[in-house]
Motif scaffolding. Structure first.
Motif, mmCIF file in Angstrom:
data_model
loop_
_atom_site.group_PDB
_atom_site.id
_atom_site.type_symbol
_atom_site.label_atom_id
_atom_site.label_comp_id
_atom_site.label_asym_id
_atom_site.label_seq_id
_atom_site.Cartn_x
_atom_site.Cartn_y
_atom_site.Cartn_z
ATOM 1 N N TYR A 69 27.586 -27.308 0.439
ATOM 2 C CA TYR A 69 28.156 -28.108 -0.648
ATOM 3 C C TYR A 69 27.697 -27.579 -2.009
ATOM 4 O O TYR A 69 28.517 -27.339 -2.909
ATOM 5 N N GLU A 70 26.403 -27.383 -2.173
ATOM 6 C CA GLU A 70 25.875 -26.964 -3.471
ATOM 7 C C GLU A 70 26.320 -25.547 -3.828
ATOM 8 O O GLU A 70 26.646 -25.269 -4.990
ATOM 9 N N ASP A 71 26.344 -24.647 -2.834
ATOM 10 C CA ASP A 71 26.791 -23.273 -3.107
ATOM 11 C C ASP A 71 28.237 -23.259 -3.595
ATOM 12 O O ASP A 71 28.581 -22.576 -4.573
ATOM 13 N N ASN A 72 29.111 -24.013 -2.924
ATOM 14 C CA ASN A 72 30.523 -24.043 -3.311
ATOM 15 C C ASN A 72 30.736 -24.819 -4.608
ATOM 16 O O ASN A 72 31.588 -24.447 -5.422
ATOM 17 N N ARG A 73 29.973 -25.876 -4.801
ATOM 18 C CA ARG A 73 30.082 -26.641 -6.055
ATOM 19 C C ARG A 73 29.707 -25.773 -7.245
ATOM 20 O O ARG A 73 30.440 -25.716 -8.251
ATOM 21 N N ASP A 74 28.572 -25.086 -7.131
ATOM 22 C CA ASP A 74 28.104 -24.272 -8.256
ATOM 23 C C ASP A 74 29.031 -23.084 -8.503
ATOM 24 O O ASP A 74 29.327 -22.740 -9.654
ATOM 25 N N GLU A 75 29.495 -22.460 -7.427
ATOM 26 C CA GLU A 75 30.399 -21.321 -7.562
ATOM 27 C C GLU A 75 31.700 -21.741 -8.242
ATOM 28 O O GLU A 75 32.213 -21.045 -9.132
ATOM 29 N N THR A 76 32.237 -22.895 -7.843
ATOM 30 C CA THR A 76 33.491 -23.379 -8.427
ATOM 31 C C THR A 76 33.291 -23.819 -9.870
ATOM 32 O O THR A 76 34.139 -23.558 -10.740
ATOM 33 N N ALA A 77 32.171 -24.482 -10.144
ATOM 34 C CA ALA A 77 31.892 -24.923 -11.514
ATOM 35 C C ALA A 77 31.769 -23.727 -12.457
ATOM 36 O O ALA A 77 32.240 -23.767 -13.604
ATOM 37 N N ASN A 78 31.164 -22.644 -11.974
ATOM 38 C CA ASN A 78 31.059 -21.429 -12.798
ATOM 39 C C ASN A 78 32.438 -20.841 -13.068
ATOM 40 O O ASN A 78 32.724 -20.371 -14.179
ATOM 41 N N ARG A 79 33.299 -20.869 -12.053
ATOM 42 C CA ARG A 79 34.654 -20.343 -12.236
ATOM 43 C C ARG A 79 35.445 -21.193 -13.224
ATOM 44 O O ARG A 79 36.186 -20.674 -14.065
ATOM 45 N N GLY A 120 43.036 -25.943 -3.663
ATOM 46 C CA GLY A 120 44.232 -26.279 -4.419
ATOM 47 C C GLY A 120 43.946 -27.191 -5.596
ATOM 48 O O GLY A 120 44.486 -27.005 -6.696
ATOM 49 N N LEU A 121 43.089 -28.181 -5.382
ATOM 50 C CA LEU A 121 42.754 -29.113 -6.462
ATOM 51 C C LEU A 121 42.021 -28.422 -7.604
ATOM 52 O O LEU A 121 42.186 -28.787 -8.776
ATOM 53 N N THR A 122 41.202 -27.435 -7.277
ATOM 54 C CA THR A 122 40.418 -26.764 -8.321
ATOM 55 C C THR A 122 41.173 -25.608 -8.973
ATOM 56 O O THR A 122 40.647 -24.961 -9.876
#
Length: 573
Positions: A69-79, A120-122
């Motif tokens: 969860y945290e890895d994908n959250r942080d990666e997406t937030a950076n993008r 899709g949402l992001t």
């Protein structure tokens, strides 16, 4: 409440509604399962995946879940150069939960779908049907050469046709009726695309499961109750004769389906390398990977081979192996089993009215038969019969009319559907508990029509309070009542009212709290973790609180019901 939070709550409500509605269709989906193997588990696997996802987003995450969860959250937030919205965060938590919850081929595909929904949402400014395209692409990514006429076909048709019909600016929620119709048409078309479905007389079970999920979500949008809304049932043609032929033909080849094998692998290898290493070992390979953790599903003749290959690459855990050959034989035996009509034999009561009740627990069923029921169908909170099963029982009865007691709100709509299809005049009395049904059976008059009985027994239903005492499945705090996991709790007519240290202490307190001492009759049924040998000690305990039980108007019986240590009816005129 801001719009972000509203959207998140909307998705959560739609998902919860889908889980409830799907549970009522498990056996219907299972009954259509012939591809890739007729092992009667698609409905079970999809439901277990959905239910585990629901639990997963409501409890604290495990260490491995939190890492993904945290890895994908942080990666997406950076993008995105921003924090995730509430809706995006919920979709991520759903995907992470599905990663570890996925059961079987269909569950693995669902996990990919929820990953695609998050992606899709992001990657979209609007919450519209374009999200379905990403979900479809993610699902297809794990099957480079998909077979047409399957769950994947339905997902593709759903995404493609929804986009074709979309109107700019219209939200995905406003498109749900159209999406359901697209799914229905696609499911109907699957036998024409896959010969094994056509020969077996079924539509694709996984595609049907997708359709049910959509219908369940739509119920939340229309504010309908997924526990009571009519079921959307599909049946095999010719009572499953095509499925029986398929399995018998397979058995004549002396080949075996092998084993459905699933595990989690923690490894630094790429998904491409893992796919290449496992693809030559078995079939139906599905890999879901994220940041060094992979969820693997594969069908193999020897389950040890893919597991050993994975061990060479990293750390393997959460191994699940199921013998698909045995599952297909079980499905064949289910096809061969005599239907309810044969099991019960014929019931002929001439020109009188018959009483049919649904219940579980040997003591409970015997009590119902002794109190006036002509036939009792096995059913309960987690064992809901299908429309066909109830209909078979109704057709085994020869009577002027039939009064049917579902005794469970989750079975009411199924009972109504069966009643509509029966040749006999069947009236459904909407009893919501077996204890309500029991009191109605005492007052039932076979010399009166089912309709007149139904009108007379409405007052009887209203005179019954139902207390259920059982161990809490998890720690809860509802209506000011708190309980730890495993601690006894009491519900009065579906509302949590009390908790206590022991179930006996709780039994006394619950009777007192409902004004039992001033009632006309209290009947206590033992079940779940208790048996007939406990009757004497429980009688002594109750007499220490209420005195002589006969004088106090308290009866004690063994019911043998699952789930509930005590079921208590409190009857007041």
């Amino acid at each position: 409440m801001n719009e972000e939070k509203r959207n998140s709550n909307l998705l959560k409500g739609m998902f919860d509604s889908a889980v409830i509605y799907f549970q009522r269709h498990i056996e219907s989906v299972n009954a259509l399962n012939v591809f890739p193997v007729p092992d009667k588990d698609t409905g079970t696997n999809m439901y277990q995946t959905l239910k585990s996802m629901k639990i997963g987003i409501e409890r604290e995450q495990t260490d491995r879940e939190r890492k993904i969860y945290e890895d994908n959250r942080d990666e997406t937030a950076n993008r995105l150069q921003r924090s995730l919205s509430d809706l995006e965060d919920l979709s991520l938590r759903l995907w992470v939960a599905s990663f570890f919850a996925a059961k079987g081929n269909s569950g693995s595909i669902l996990a990919h779908v929820f990953k695609g929904i998050f992606e899709g949402l992001t990657r979209s400014e609007l919450v519209d049907v374009s999200i379905l395209v990403k979900a479809k692409e993610e699902a297809y990514s794990t099957f480079p050469d998909p077979v047409e006429g399957t769950m994947l076909t339905v997902l593709r048709d759903l995404a493609t046709e929804s986009v074709n019909r979309s109107v700019p600016g219209v939200s995905i929620c406003d498109s749900f009726n159209s999406m359901i119709e697209i799914a229905r048409v696609s499911v109907d078309s699957t036998p024409g695309l896959l010969s094994i479905l056509k020969e077996s007389g079924v539509v694709d079970s996984g595609g049907y499961g997708v359709e049910i999920i959509l219908r369940g979500m739509a119920l939340f949008l229309s504010r309908e109750d997924p526990e009571t809304t009519s079921l959307y049932l599909r049946f095999p043609d010719d009572k499953g004769e095509g499925i029986e032929r398929l399995i018998l033909q397979h058995q004549e080849t002396n080949e075996e389906y092998g084993y459905c094998t699933q595990f989690v692998l923690e490894s630094s290898v790429s998904e491409e390398l893992l796919d290449k290493k496992l693809d030559e070992i078995g079939e139906s390979l599905a890999i879901l990977g994220s940041h060094g953790v992979f969820r693997v599903h594969i069908h193999a003749k020897d389950p040890g081979k893919p597991i050993s290959a994975a061990v060479d690459l990293g750390v393997v855990s959460e191994v699940s192996v199921e013998n698909m050959e045995n599952q297909s034989k079980t499905m064949l035996m289910d096809q061969d089993e005599p239907k309810s009509k044969t099991q019960f034999g014929s019931v002929d009561i001439g020109d009188k009215t018959a009483l049919v009740a649904l219940a579980s627990g040997e003591g409970i069923k015997e009590f119902l038969l002794d109190s006036g029921a002509n036939l009792v169908i096995e059913a309960g909170d987690t064992a809901n019969p299908s429309v066909g099963e109830i209909l078979d029982c109704l057709e085994a009865i020869s009577a002027s009319s039939v009064l049917l007691l579902p005794n469970n709100k989750n079975i009411a709509s199924t009972a109504h559907e069966a009643a509509k299809m029966a040749d006999t005049n069947v009236v459904v009395l909407p009893t919501v508990s077996v204890l309500q049904g029991m009191e109605c059976s005492f007052a039932f008059d076979p010399d009166l029509s089912a309709q007149i009985n139904s009108e007379m027994l409405v007052d009887v239903m209203g005179s019954v309070k139902t207390i259920l005492i059982f161990p809490a499945a998890r720690s809860v705090e509802i209506n000011g009542v708190s309980a730890l996991e495993g601690q006894p709790v009491a519900m009065l007519d579906s509302k949590l009212i009390l908790s206590a240290t022991t179930n006996l202490e709780l039994l006394v307190r619950a009777i007192e709290a409902t004004g039992g001492q001033d009632s006309d009759q209290i009947t206590v049924f033992l079940g779940n973790r208790l048996d007939e040998l406990d009757l004497d000690s429980i009688r002594d305990f109750l007499e220490s609180s209420f005195g002589d039980l006969e004088h106090a108007g308290i009866e004690l019986h063994w019911g043998g019901q699952p789930h509930y240590d005590f079921m208590v009816s409190v009857v007041s005129s």
